[in-house]
Each structure stands twice: as C-alpha cells, then as structure tokens.
Design an enzyme around this catalytic site. Structure first.
Site, PDB file in Angstrom:
ATOM      1  N   TYR A   1      -1.409   0.252  10.556  1.00 13.05           N
ATOM      2  CA  TYR A   1      -1.710  -0.478   9.321  1.00 13.05           C
ATOM      3  C   TYR A   1      -0.575  -0.406   8.288  1.00 13.05           C
ATOM      4  CZ  TYR A   1      -3.504  -1.117   4.724  1.00 13.05           C
ATOM      5  OH  TYR A   1      -3.705  -1.508   3.232  1.00 13.05           O
TER       6      TYR A   1
ATOM      7  N   THR B   1       0.745  -1.232   0.007  1.00 11.66           N
ATOM      8  CA  THR B   1       0.028  -0.105   0.083  1.00 11.66           C
ATOM      9  C   THR B   1       0.906   1.382  -0.137  1.00 11.66           C
ATOM     10  OG1 THR B   1      -1.490   1.331   1.415  1.00 11.66           O
ATOM     11  CG2 THR B   1      -0.135  -0.433   2.718  1.00 11.66           C
TER      12      THR B   1
END
Ligand code: UDP
Length: 323
Positions: A142, A118
């Site tokens: 995250y 990501t």
C-alpha cells in the site's frame, strides 16, 4: 460557484468531507467515484459521476463536461493487510489508475492536482516527529503504491508542467461535526471505529495488536488527525498549486501521539460503557510510533487543525456512529 474541482473518491470517507469543505467555500465539487467502497448517500455537495479511474474515456468525458480547474485525487484502495496478500489490486487500482488519471489530465489540458498520500510512505521512521523530507522506505505494498504515485507526479510535473501537491495524512479519524458524514468502511479494520463498535456492543471486544512495543504502555502510538481538518488542508492547498509546476509535499497530523490504550480509555469515558479488550499478536508492518512534524503545512499553507483534541475526534466519531 467560482471554481470547479473534480474529486475522485468523493463518495469515500476523506473525499466526502472534503467535498463538504469545498462547497462551504463556494467551490463546486464534482464527485467521480466507482462506488466500490464509496457511499452514494455521501454525495451531497455537487454533481455525481459514476466512473473508474482506470477508464480514460470516461475520465475525459467527465473532464470535458465540467472543465474542472483542478483535481483532488482520493480514489484508492487503502487496506494495508490486503495490500500484502493481494498487491495486484493495489498496483492496478492505485498506480495504474493514477497514471491513467494523469494521462487523462494531459489529454484534456488539466494542469493541477492534489493527491492523497500517506505517512505509510515513510515506513519505519528514523526520527520522531517525522519531517516531510524524511527518507521514504515503505514497508508494505500500500505504502509503496502511494510512493510510486508521488514519483510519477514529480516526473510528470517536471516534464509536462503539472502543478501537484501531495498531502501525507497520518491517521485520519473522527466525523463531520455536523453529523452529516462519518467514517464507514466495509470491512472495518481501523482502530477507532472498531473500538466504537465494541462500545456499542456490535462486536464482542477490541483486540489490541501487540502490547510489547517499546512505547510508554507497550501499545502502538499514532497521530490521529480529524477528517475535517484534513478536508480544510485540501482547500488551502489549492492556493499552493498556483505557485507553478512541480510537486509540493506536506505532512498532515496533529504532532501528538496517542497509544492504542489511550484511545480505548478515551472511548470508555466518552461512550460511557464497558469496552472488553483482548491482547493479540502484533500486526505485520506496524511501526511502533508515527507522529507528524506538520510544521511545513502550518507555515506554508496556514493550516491549523481545529478539532485537535482526542476528545473532539472520538466524540464526533461517536455522535455519527450512534446515528
Ligand atoms: N489496532 C489495534 N486493533 C485494531 C485495529 C488497529 O490494535 O483492531 C492498532 C494498529 O495496530 C495501529 C493502530 O491501532 O497501531 C491504528 O491502526 P489503524 O488500522 O486504525 O490505522 P493505521 O495506523 O494502520 O493506518
């Protein structure tokens, strides 16, 4: 079917679209999913095996059964806000789960893996667009969990001869153009689905998280990339794995930024209704602008996004949403 790919998280949003793309190329996707966030009805293009990535015995059982040529690893928790309030879930499922998966690969002699990473691994970028060799300093658990996995992949690649590819997605959006799959999260936190919920009258309004950023209209700018284009990049990345052991990294984005306000305006046009808007405070951990430099994916993988207009992204999402 010439090849078999085991797809963890294959019942989720990006995983299921990728299974469809694999099947279209004559590659058999075996979906491995614990159905915590995945949807059984999204598994339409190959066998389904229920299981958790933290369960090495179950993983090895499924590897033995199908003898996959490679893994595509989507299974992860991906709520930024929750990762701040409950980081244990993220380090357990994402980091420990990925390590278990890699250990199962070693145990069973599987050498190739494509990993869902990501742009959240970059944190607040120093340059826009963001090249894939930009410094990685994630600003939430995250992003940190995904970065730890990239480090692990690099180390496993060097020591154990794993062929790995990490695809760093910008903002995945849109739905299968044939309307067979779509974006369906519970709870839903993402901008576009929430704007569509407001357009359909299923929520009272959409809250804009901050309109005082240093951007054109004061709202955050993101690079939205169609989920089917992401899926195609995974199929292309399979060829890049053949080059040999090591970790390759690629940004996947459209290289164009749209503000929160641009998204709401486009949705008003496409959905044809009123979308009540409220202005709220900034969301913690949101960088003002994230736009990809995806040049490496384009040149090395011959990847070219097809559904690259905001219109195509929102229209396909809306078509699925209406069903
Ligand atoms: N956003 C917003 N209202 C919402 C959800 C998101 O203003 O209800 C903003 C968010 O702050 C970010 C952008 O929309 O700037 C995209 O957020 P999303 O959660 O879709 O993806 P992320 O960028 O977090 O991966």
């Amino acid at each position: 079917m010439s090849r078999t790919i085991l797809v963890t998280g294959g019942a989720g949003y990006i995983g299921s679209h990728t299974c469809k793309s694999l099947h279209a190329r004559g590659i058999e996707p075996v979906c491995y999913d614990n159905l915590v966030y995945g949807h059984r009805e999204f598994v339409q293009w190959g066998p389904f095996e229920e299981g958790d990535i933290t369960d090495i015995d179950r993983l090895c059982e499924v590897f033995e059964k199908y003898q996959p040529d490679a893994l595509m690893h989507f299974a992860a928790y991906a709520y930024v806000g929750e990762s701040v309030t409950d980081p244990m879930r993220y380090y357990h499922n994402n980091v420990h789960g990925s390590m278990t998966l890699l250990n199962a690969m070693r145990q069973c002699g599987i050498k190739q893996i494509i990993f869902s990473s990501t742009c959240a691994t970059y944190g607040a970028p120093k340059t826009i667009p963001i090249p894939d060799d930009h410094m990685q300093e994630p600003v939430n658990p995250y992003g940190r969990s995904k970065l730890v996995i990239e480090h692990m992949l690099r180390d496993y690649a060097t020591a154990y001869g794993i062929h790995a590819c990490s695809l760093r997605y910008f903002n995945a959006a849109g739905s299968d153009p044939d309307g067979e799959l779509g974006e369906w999260h519970e709870p839903e936190t993402h901008l576009i689905p929430n704007v569509l919920l407001a357009a359909a009258g299923k929520r009272a309004s959409i809250t804009v998280f901050g309109n005082d950023y240093d951007t054109q209209d004061g709202t955050c700018v993101r690079d939205y990339i169609h989920v089917t284009d992401l899926a195609e990049a995974h199929v292309l990345a399979l060829d890049a794995l053949a080059a040999g052991p090591g970790l390759k990294t690629y940004n996947l984005g459209n290289e164009r930024g749209y503000s929160v306000k641009d998204i709401i305006d486009a949705a008003r046009e496409i959905c044809g209704g009123d979308i009540p808007v409220e202005i709220g405070p900034r969301r913690a951990g949101d960088p003002p602008v994230l736009i990809a430099d995806a040049g490496k994916a384009k040149s090395e993988l011959s990847w070219q996004p097809k559904y690259d207009s905001l219109d195509a992204i929102i229209r396909t999402a809306w078509n699925w949403f209406k069903k």
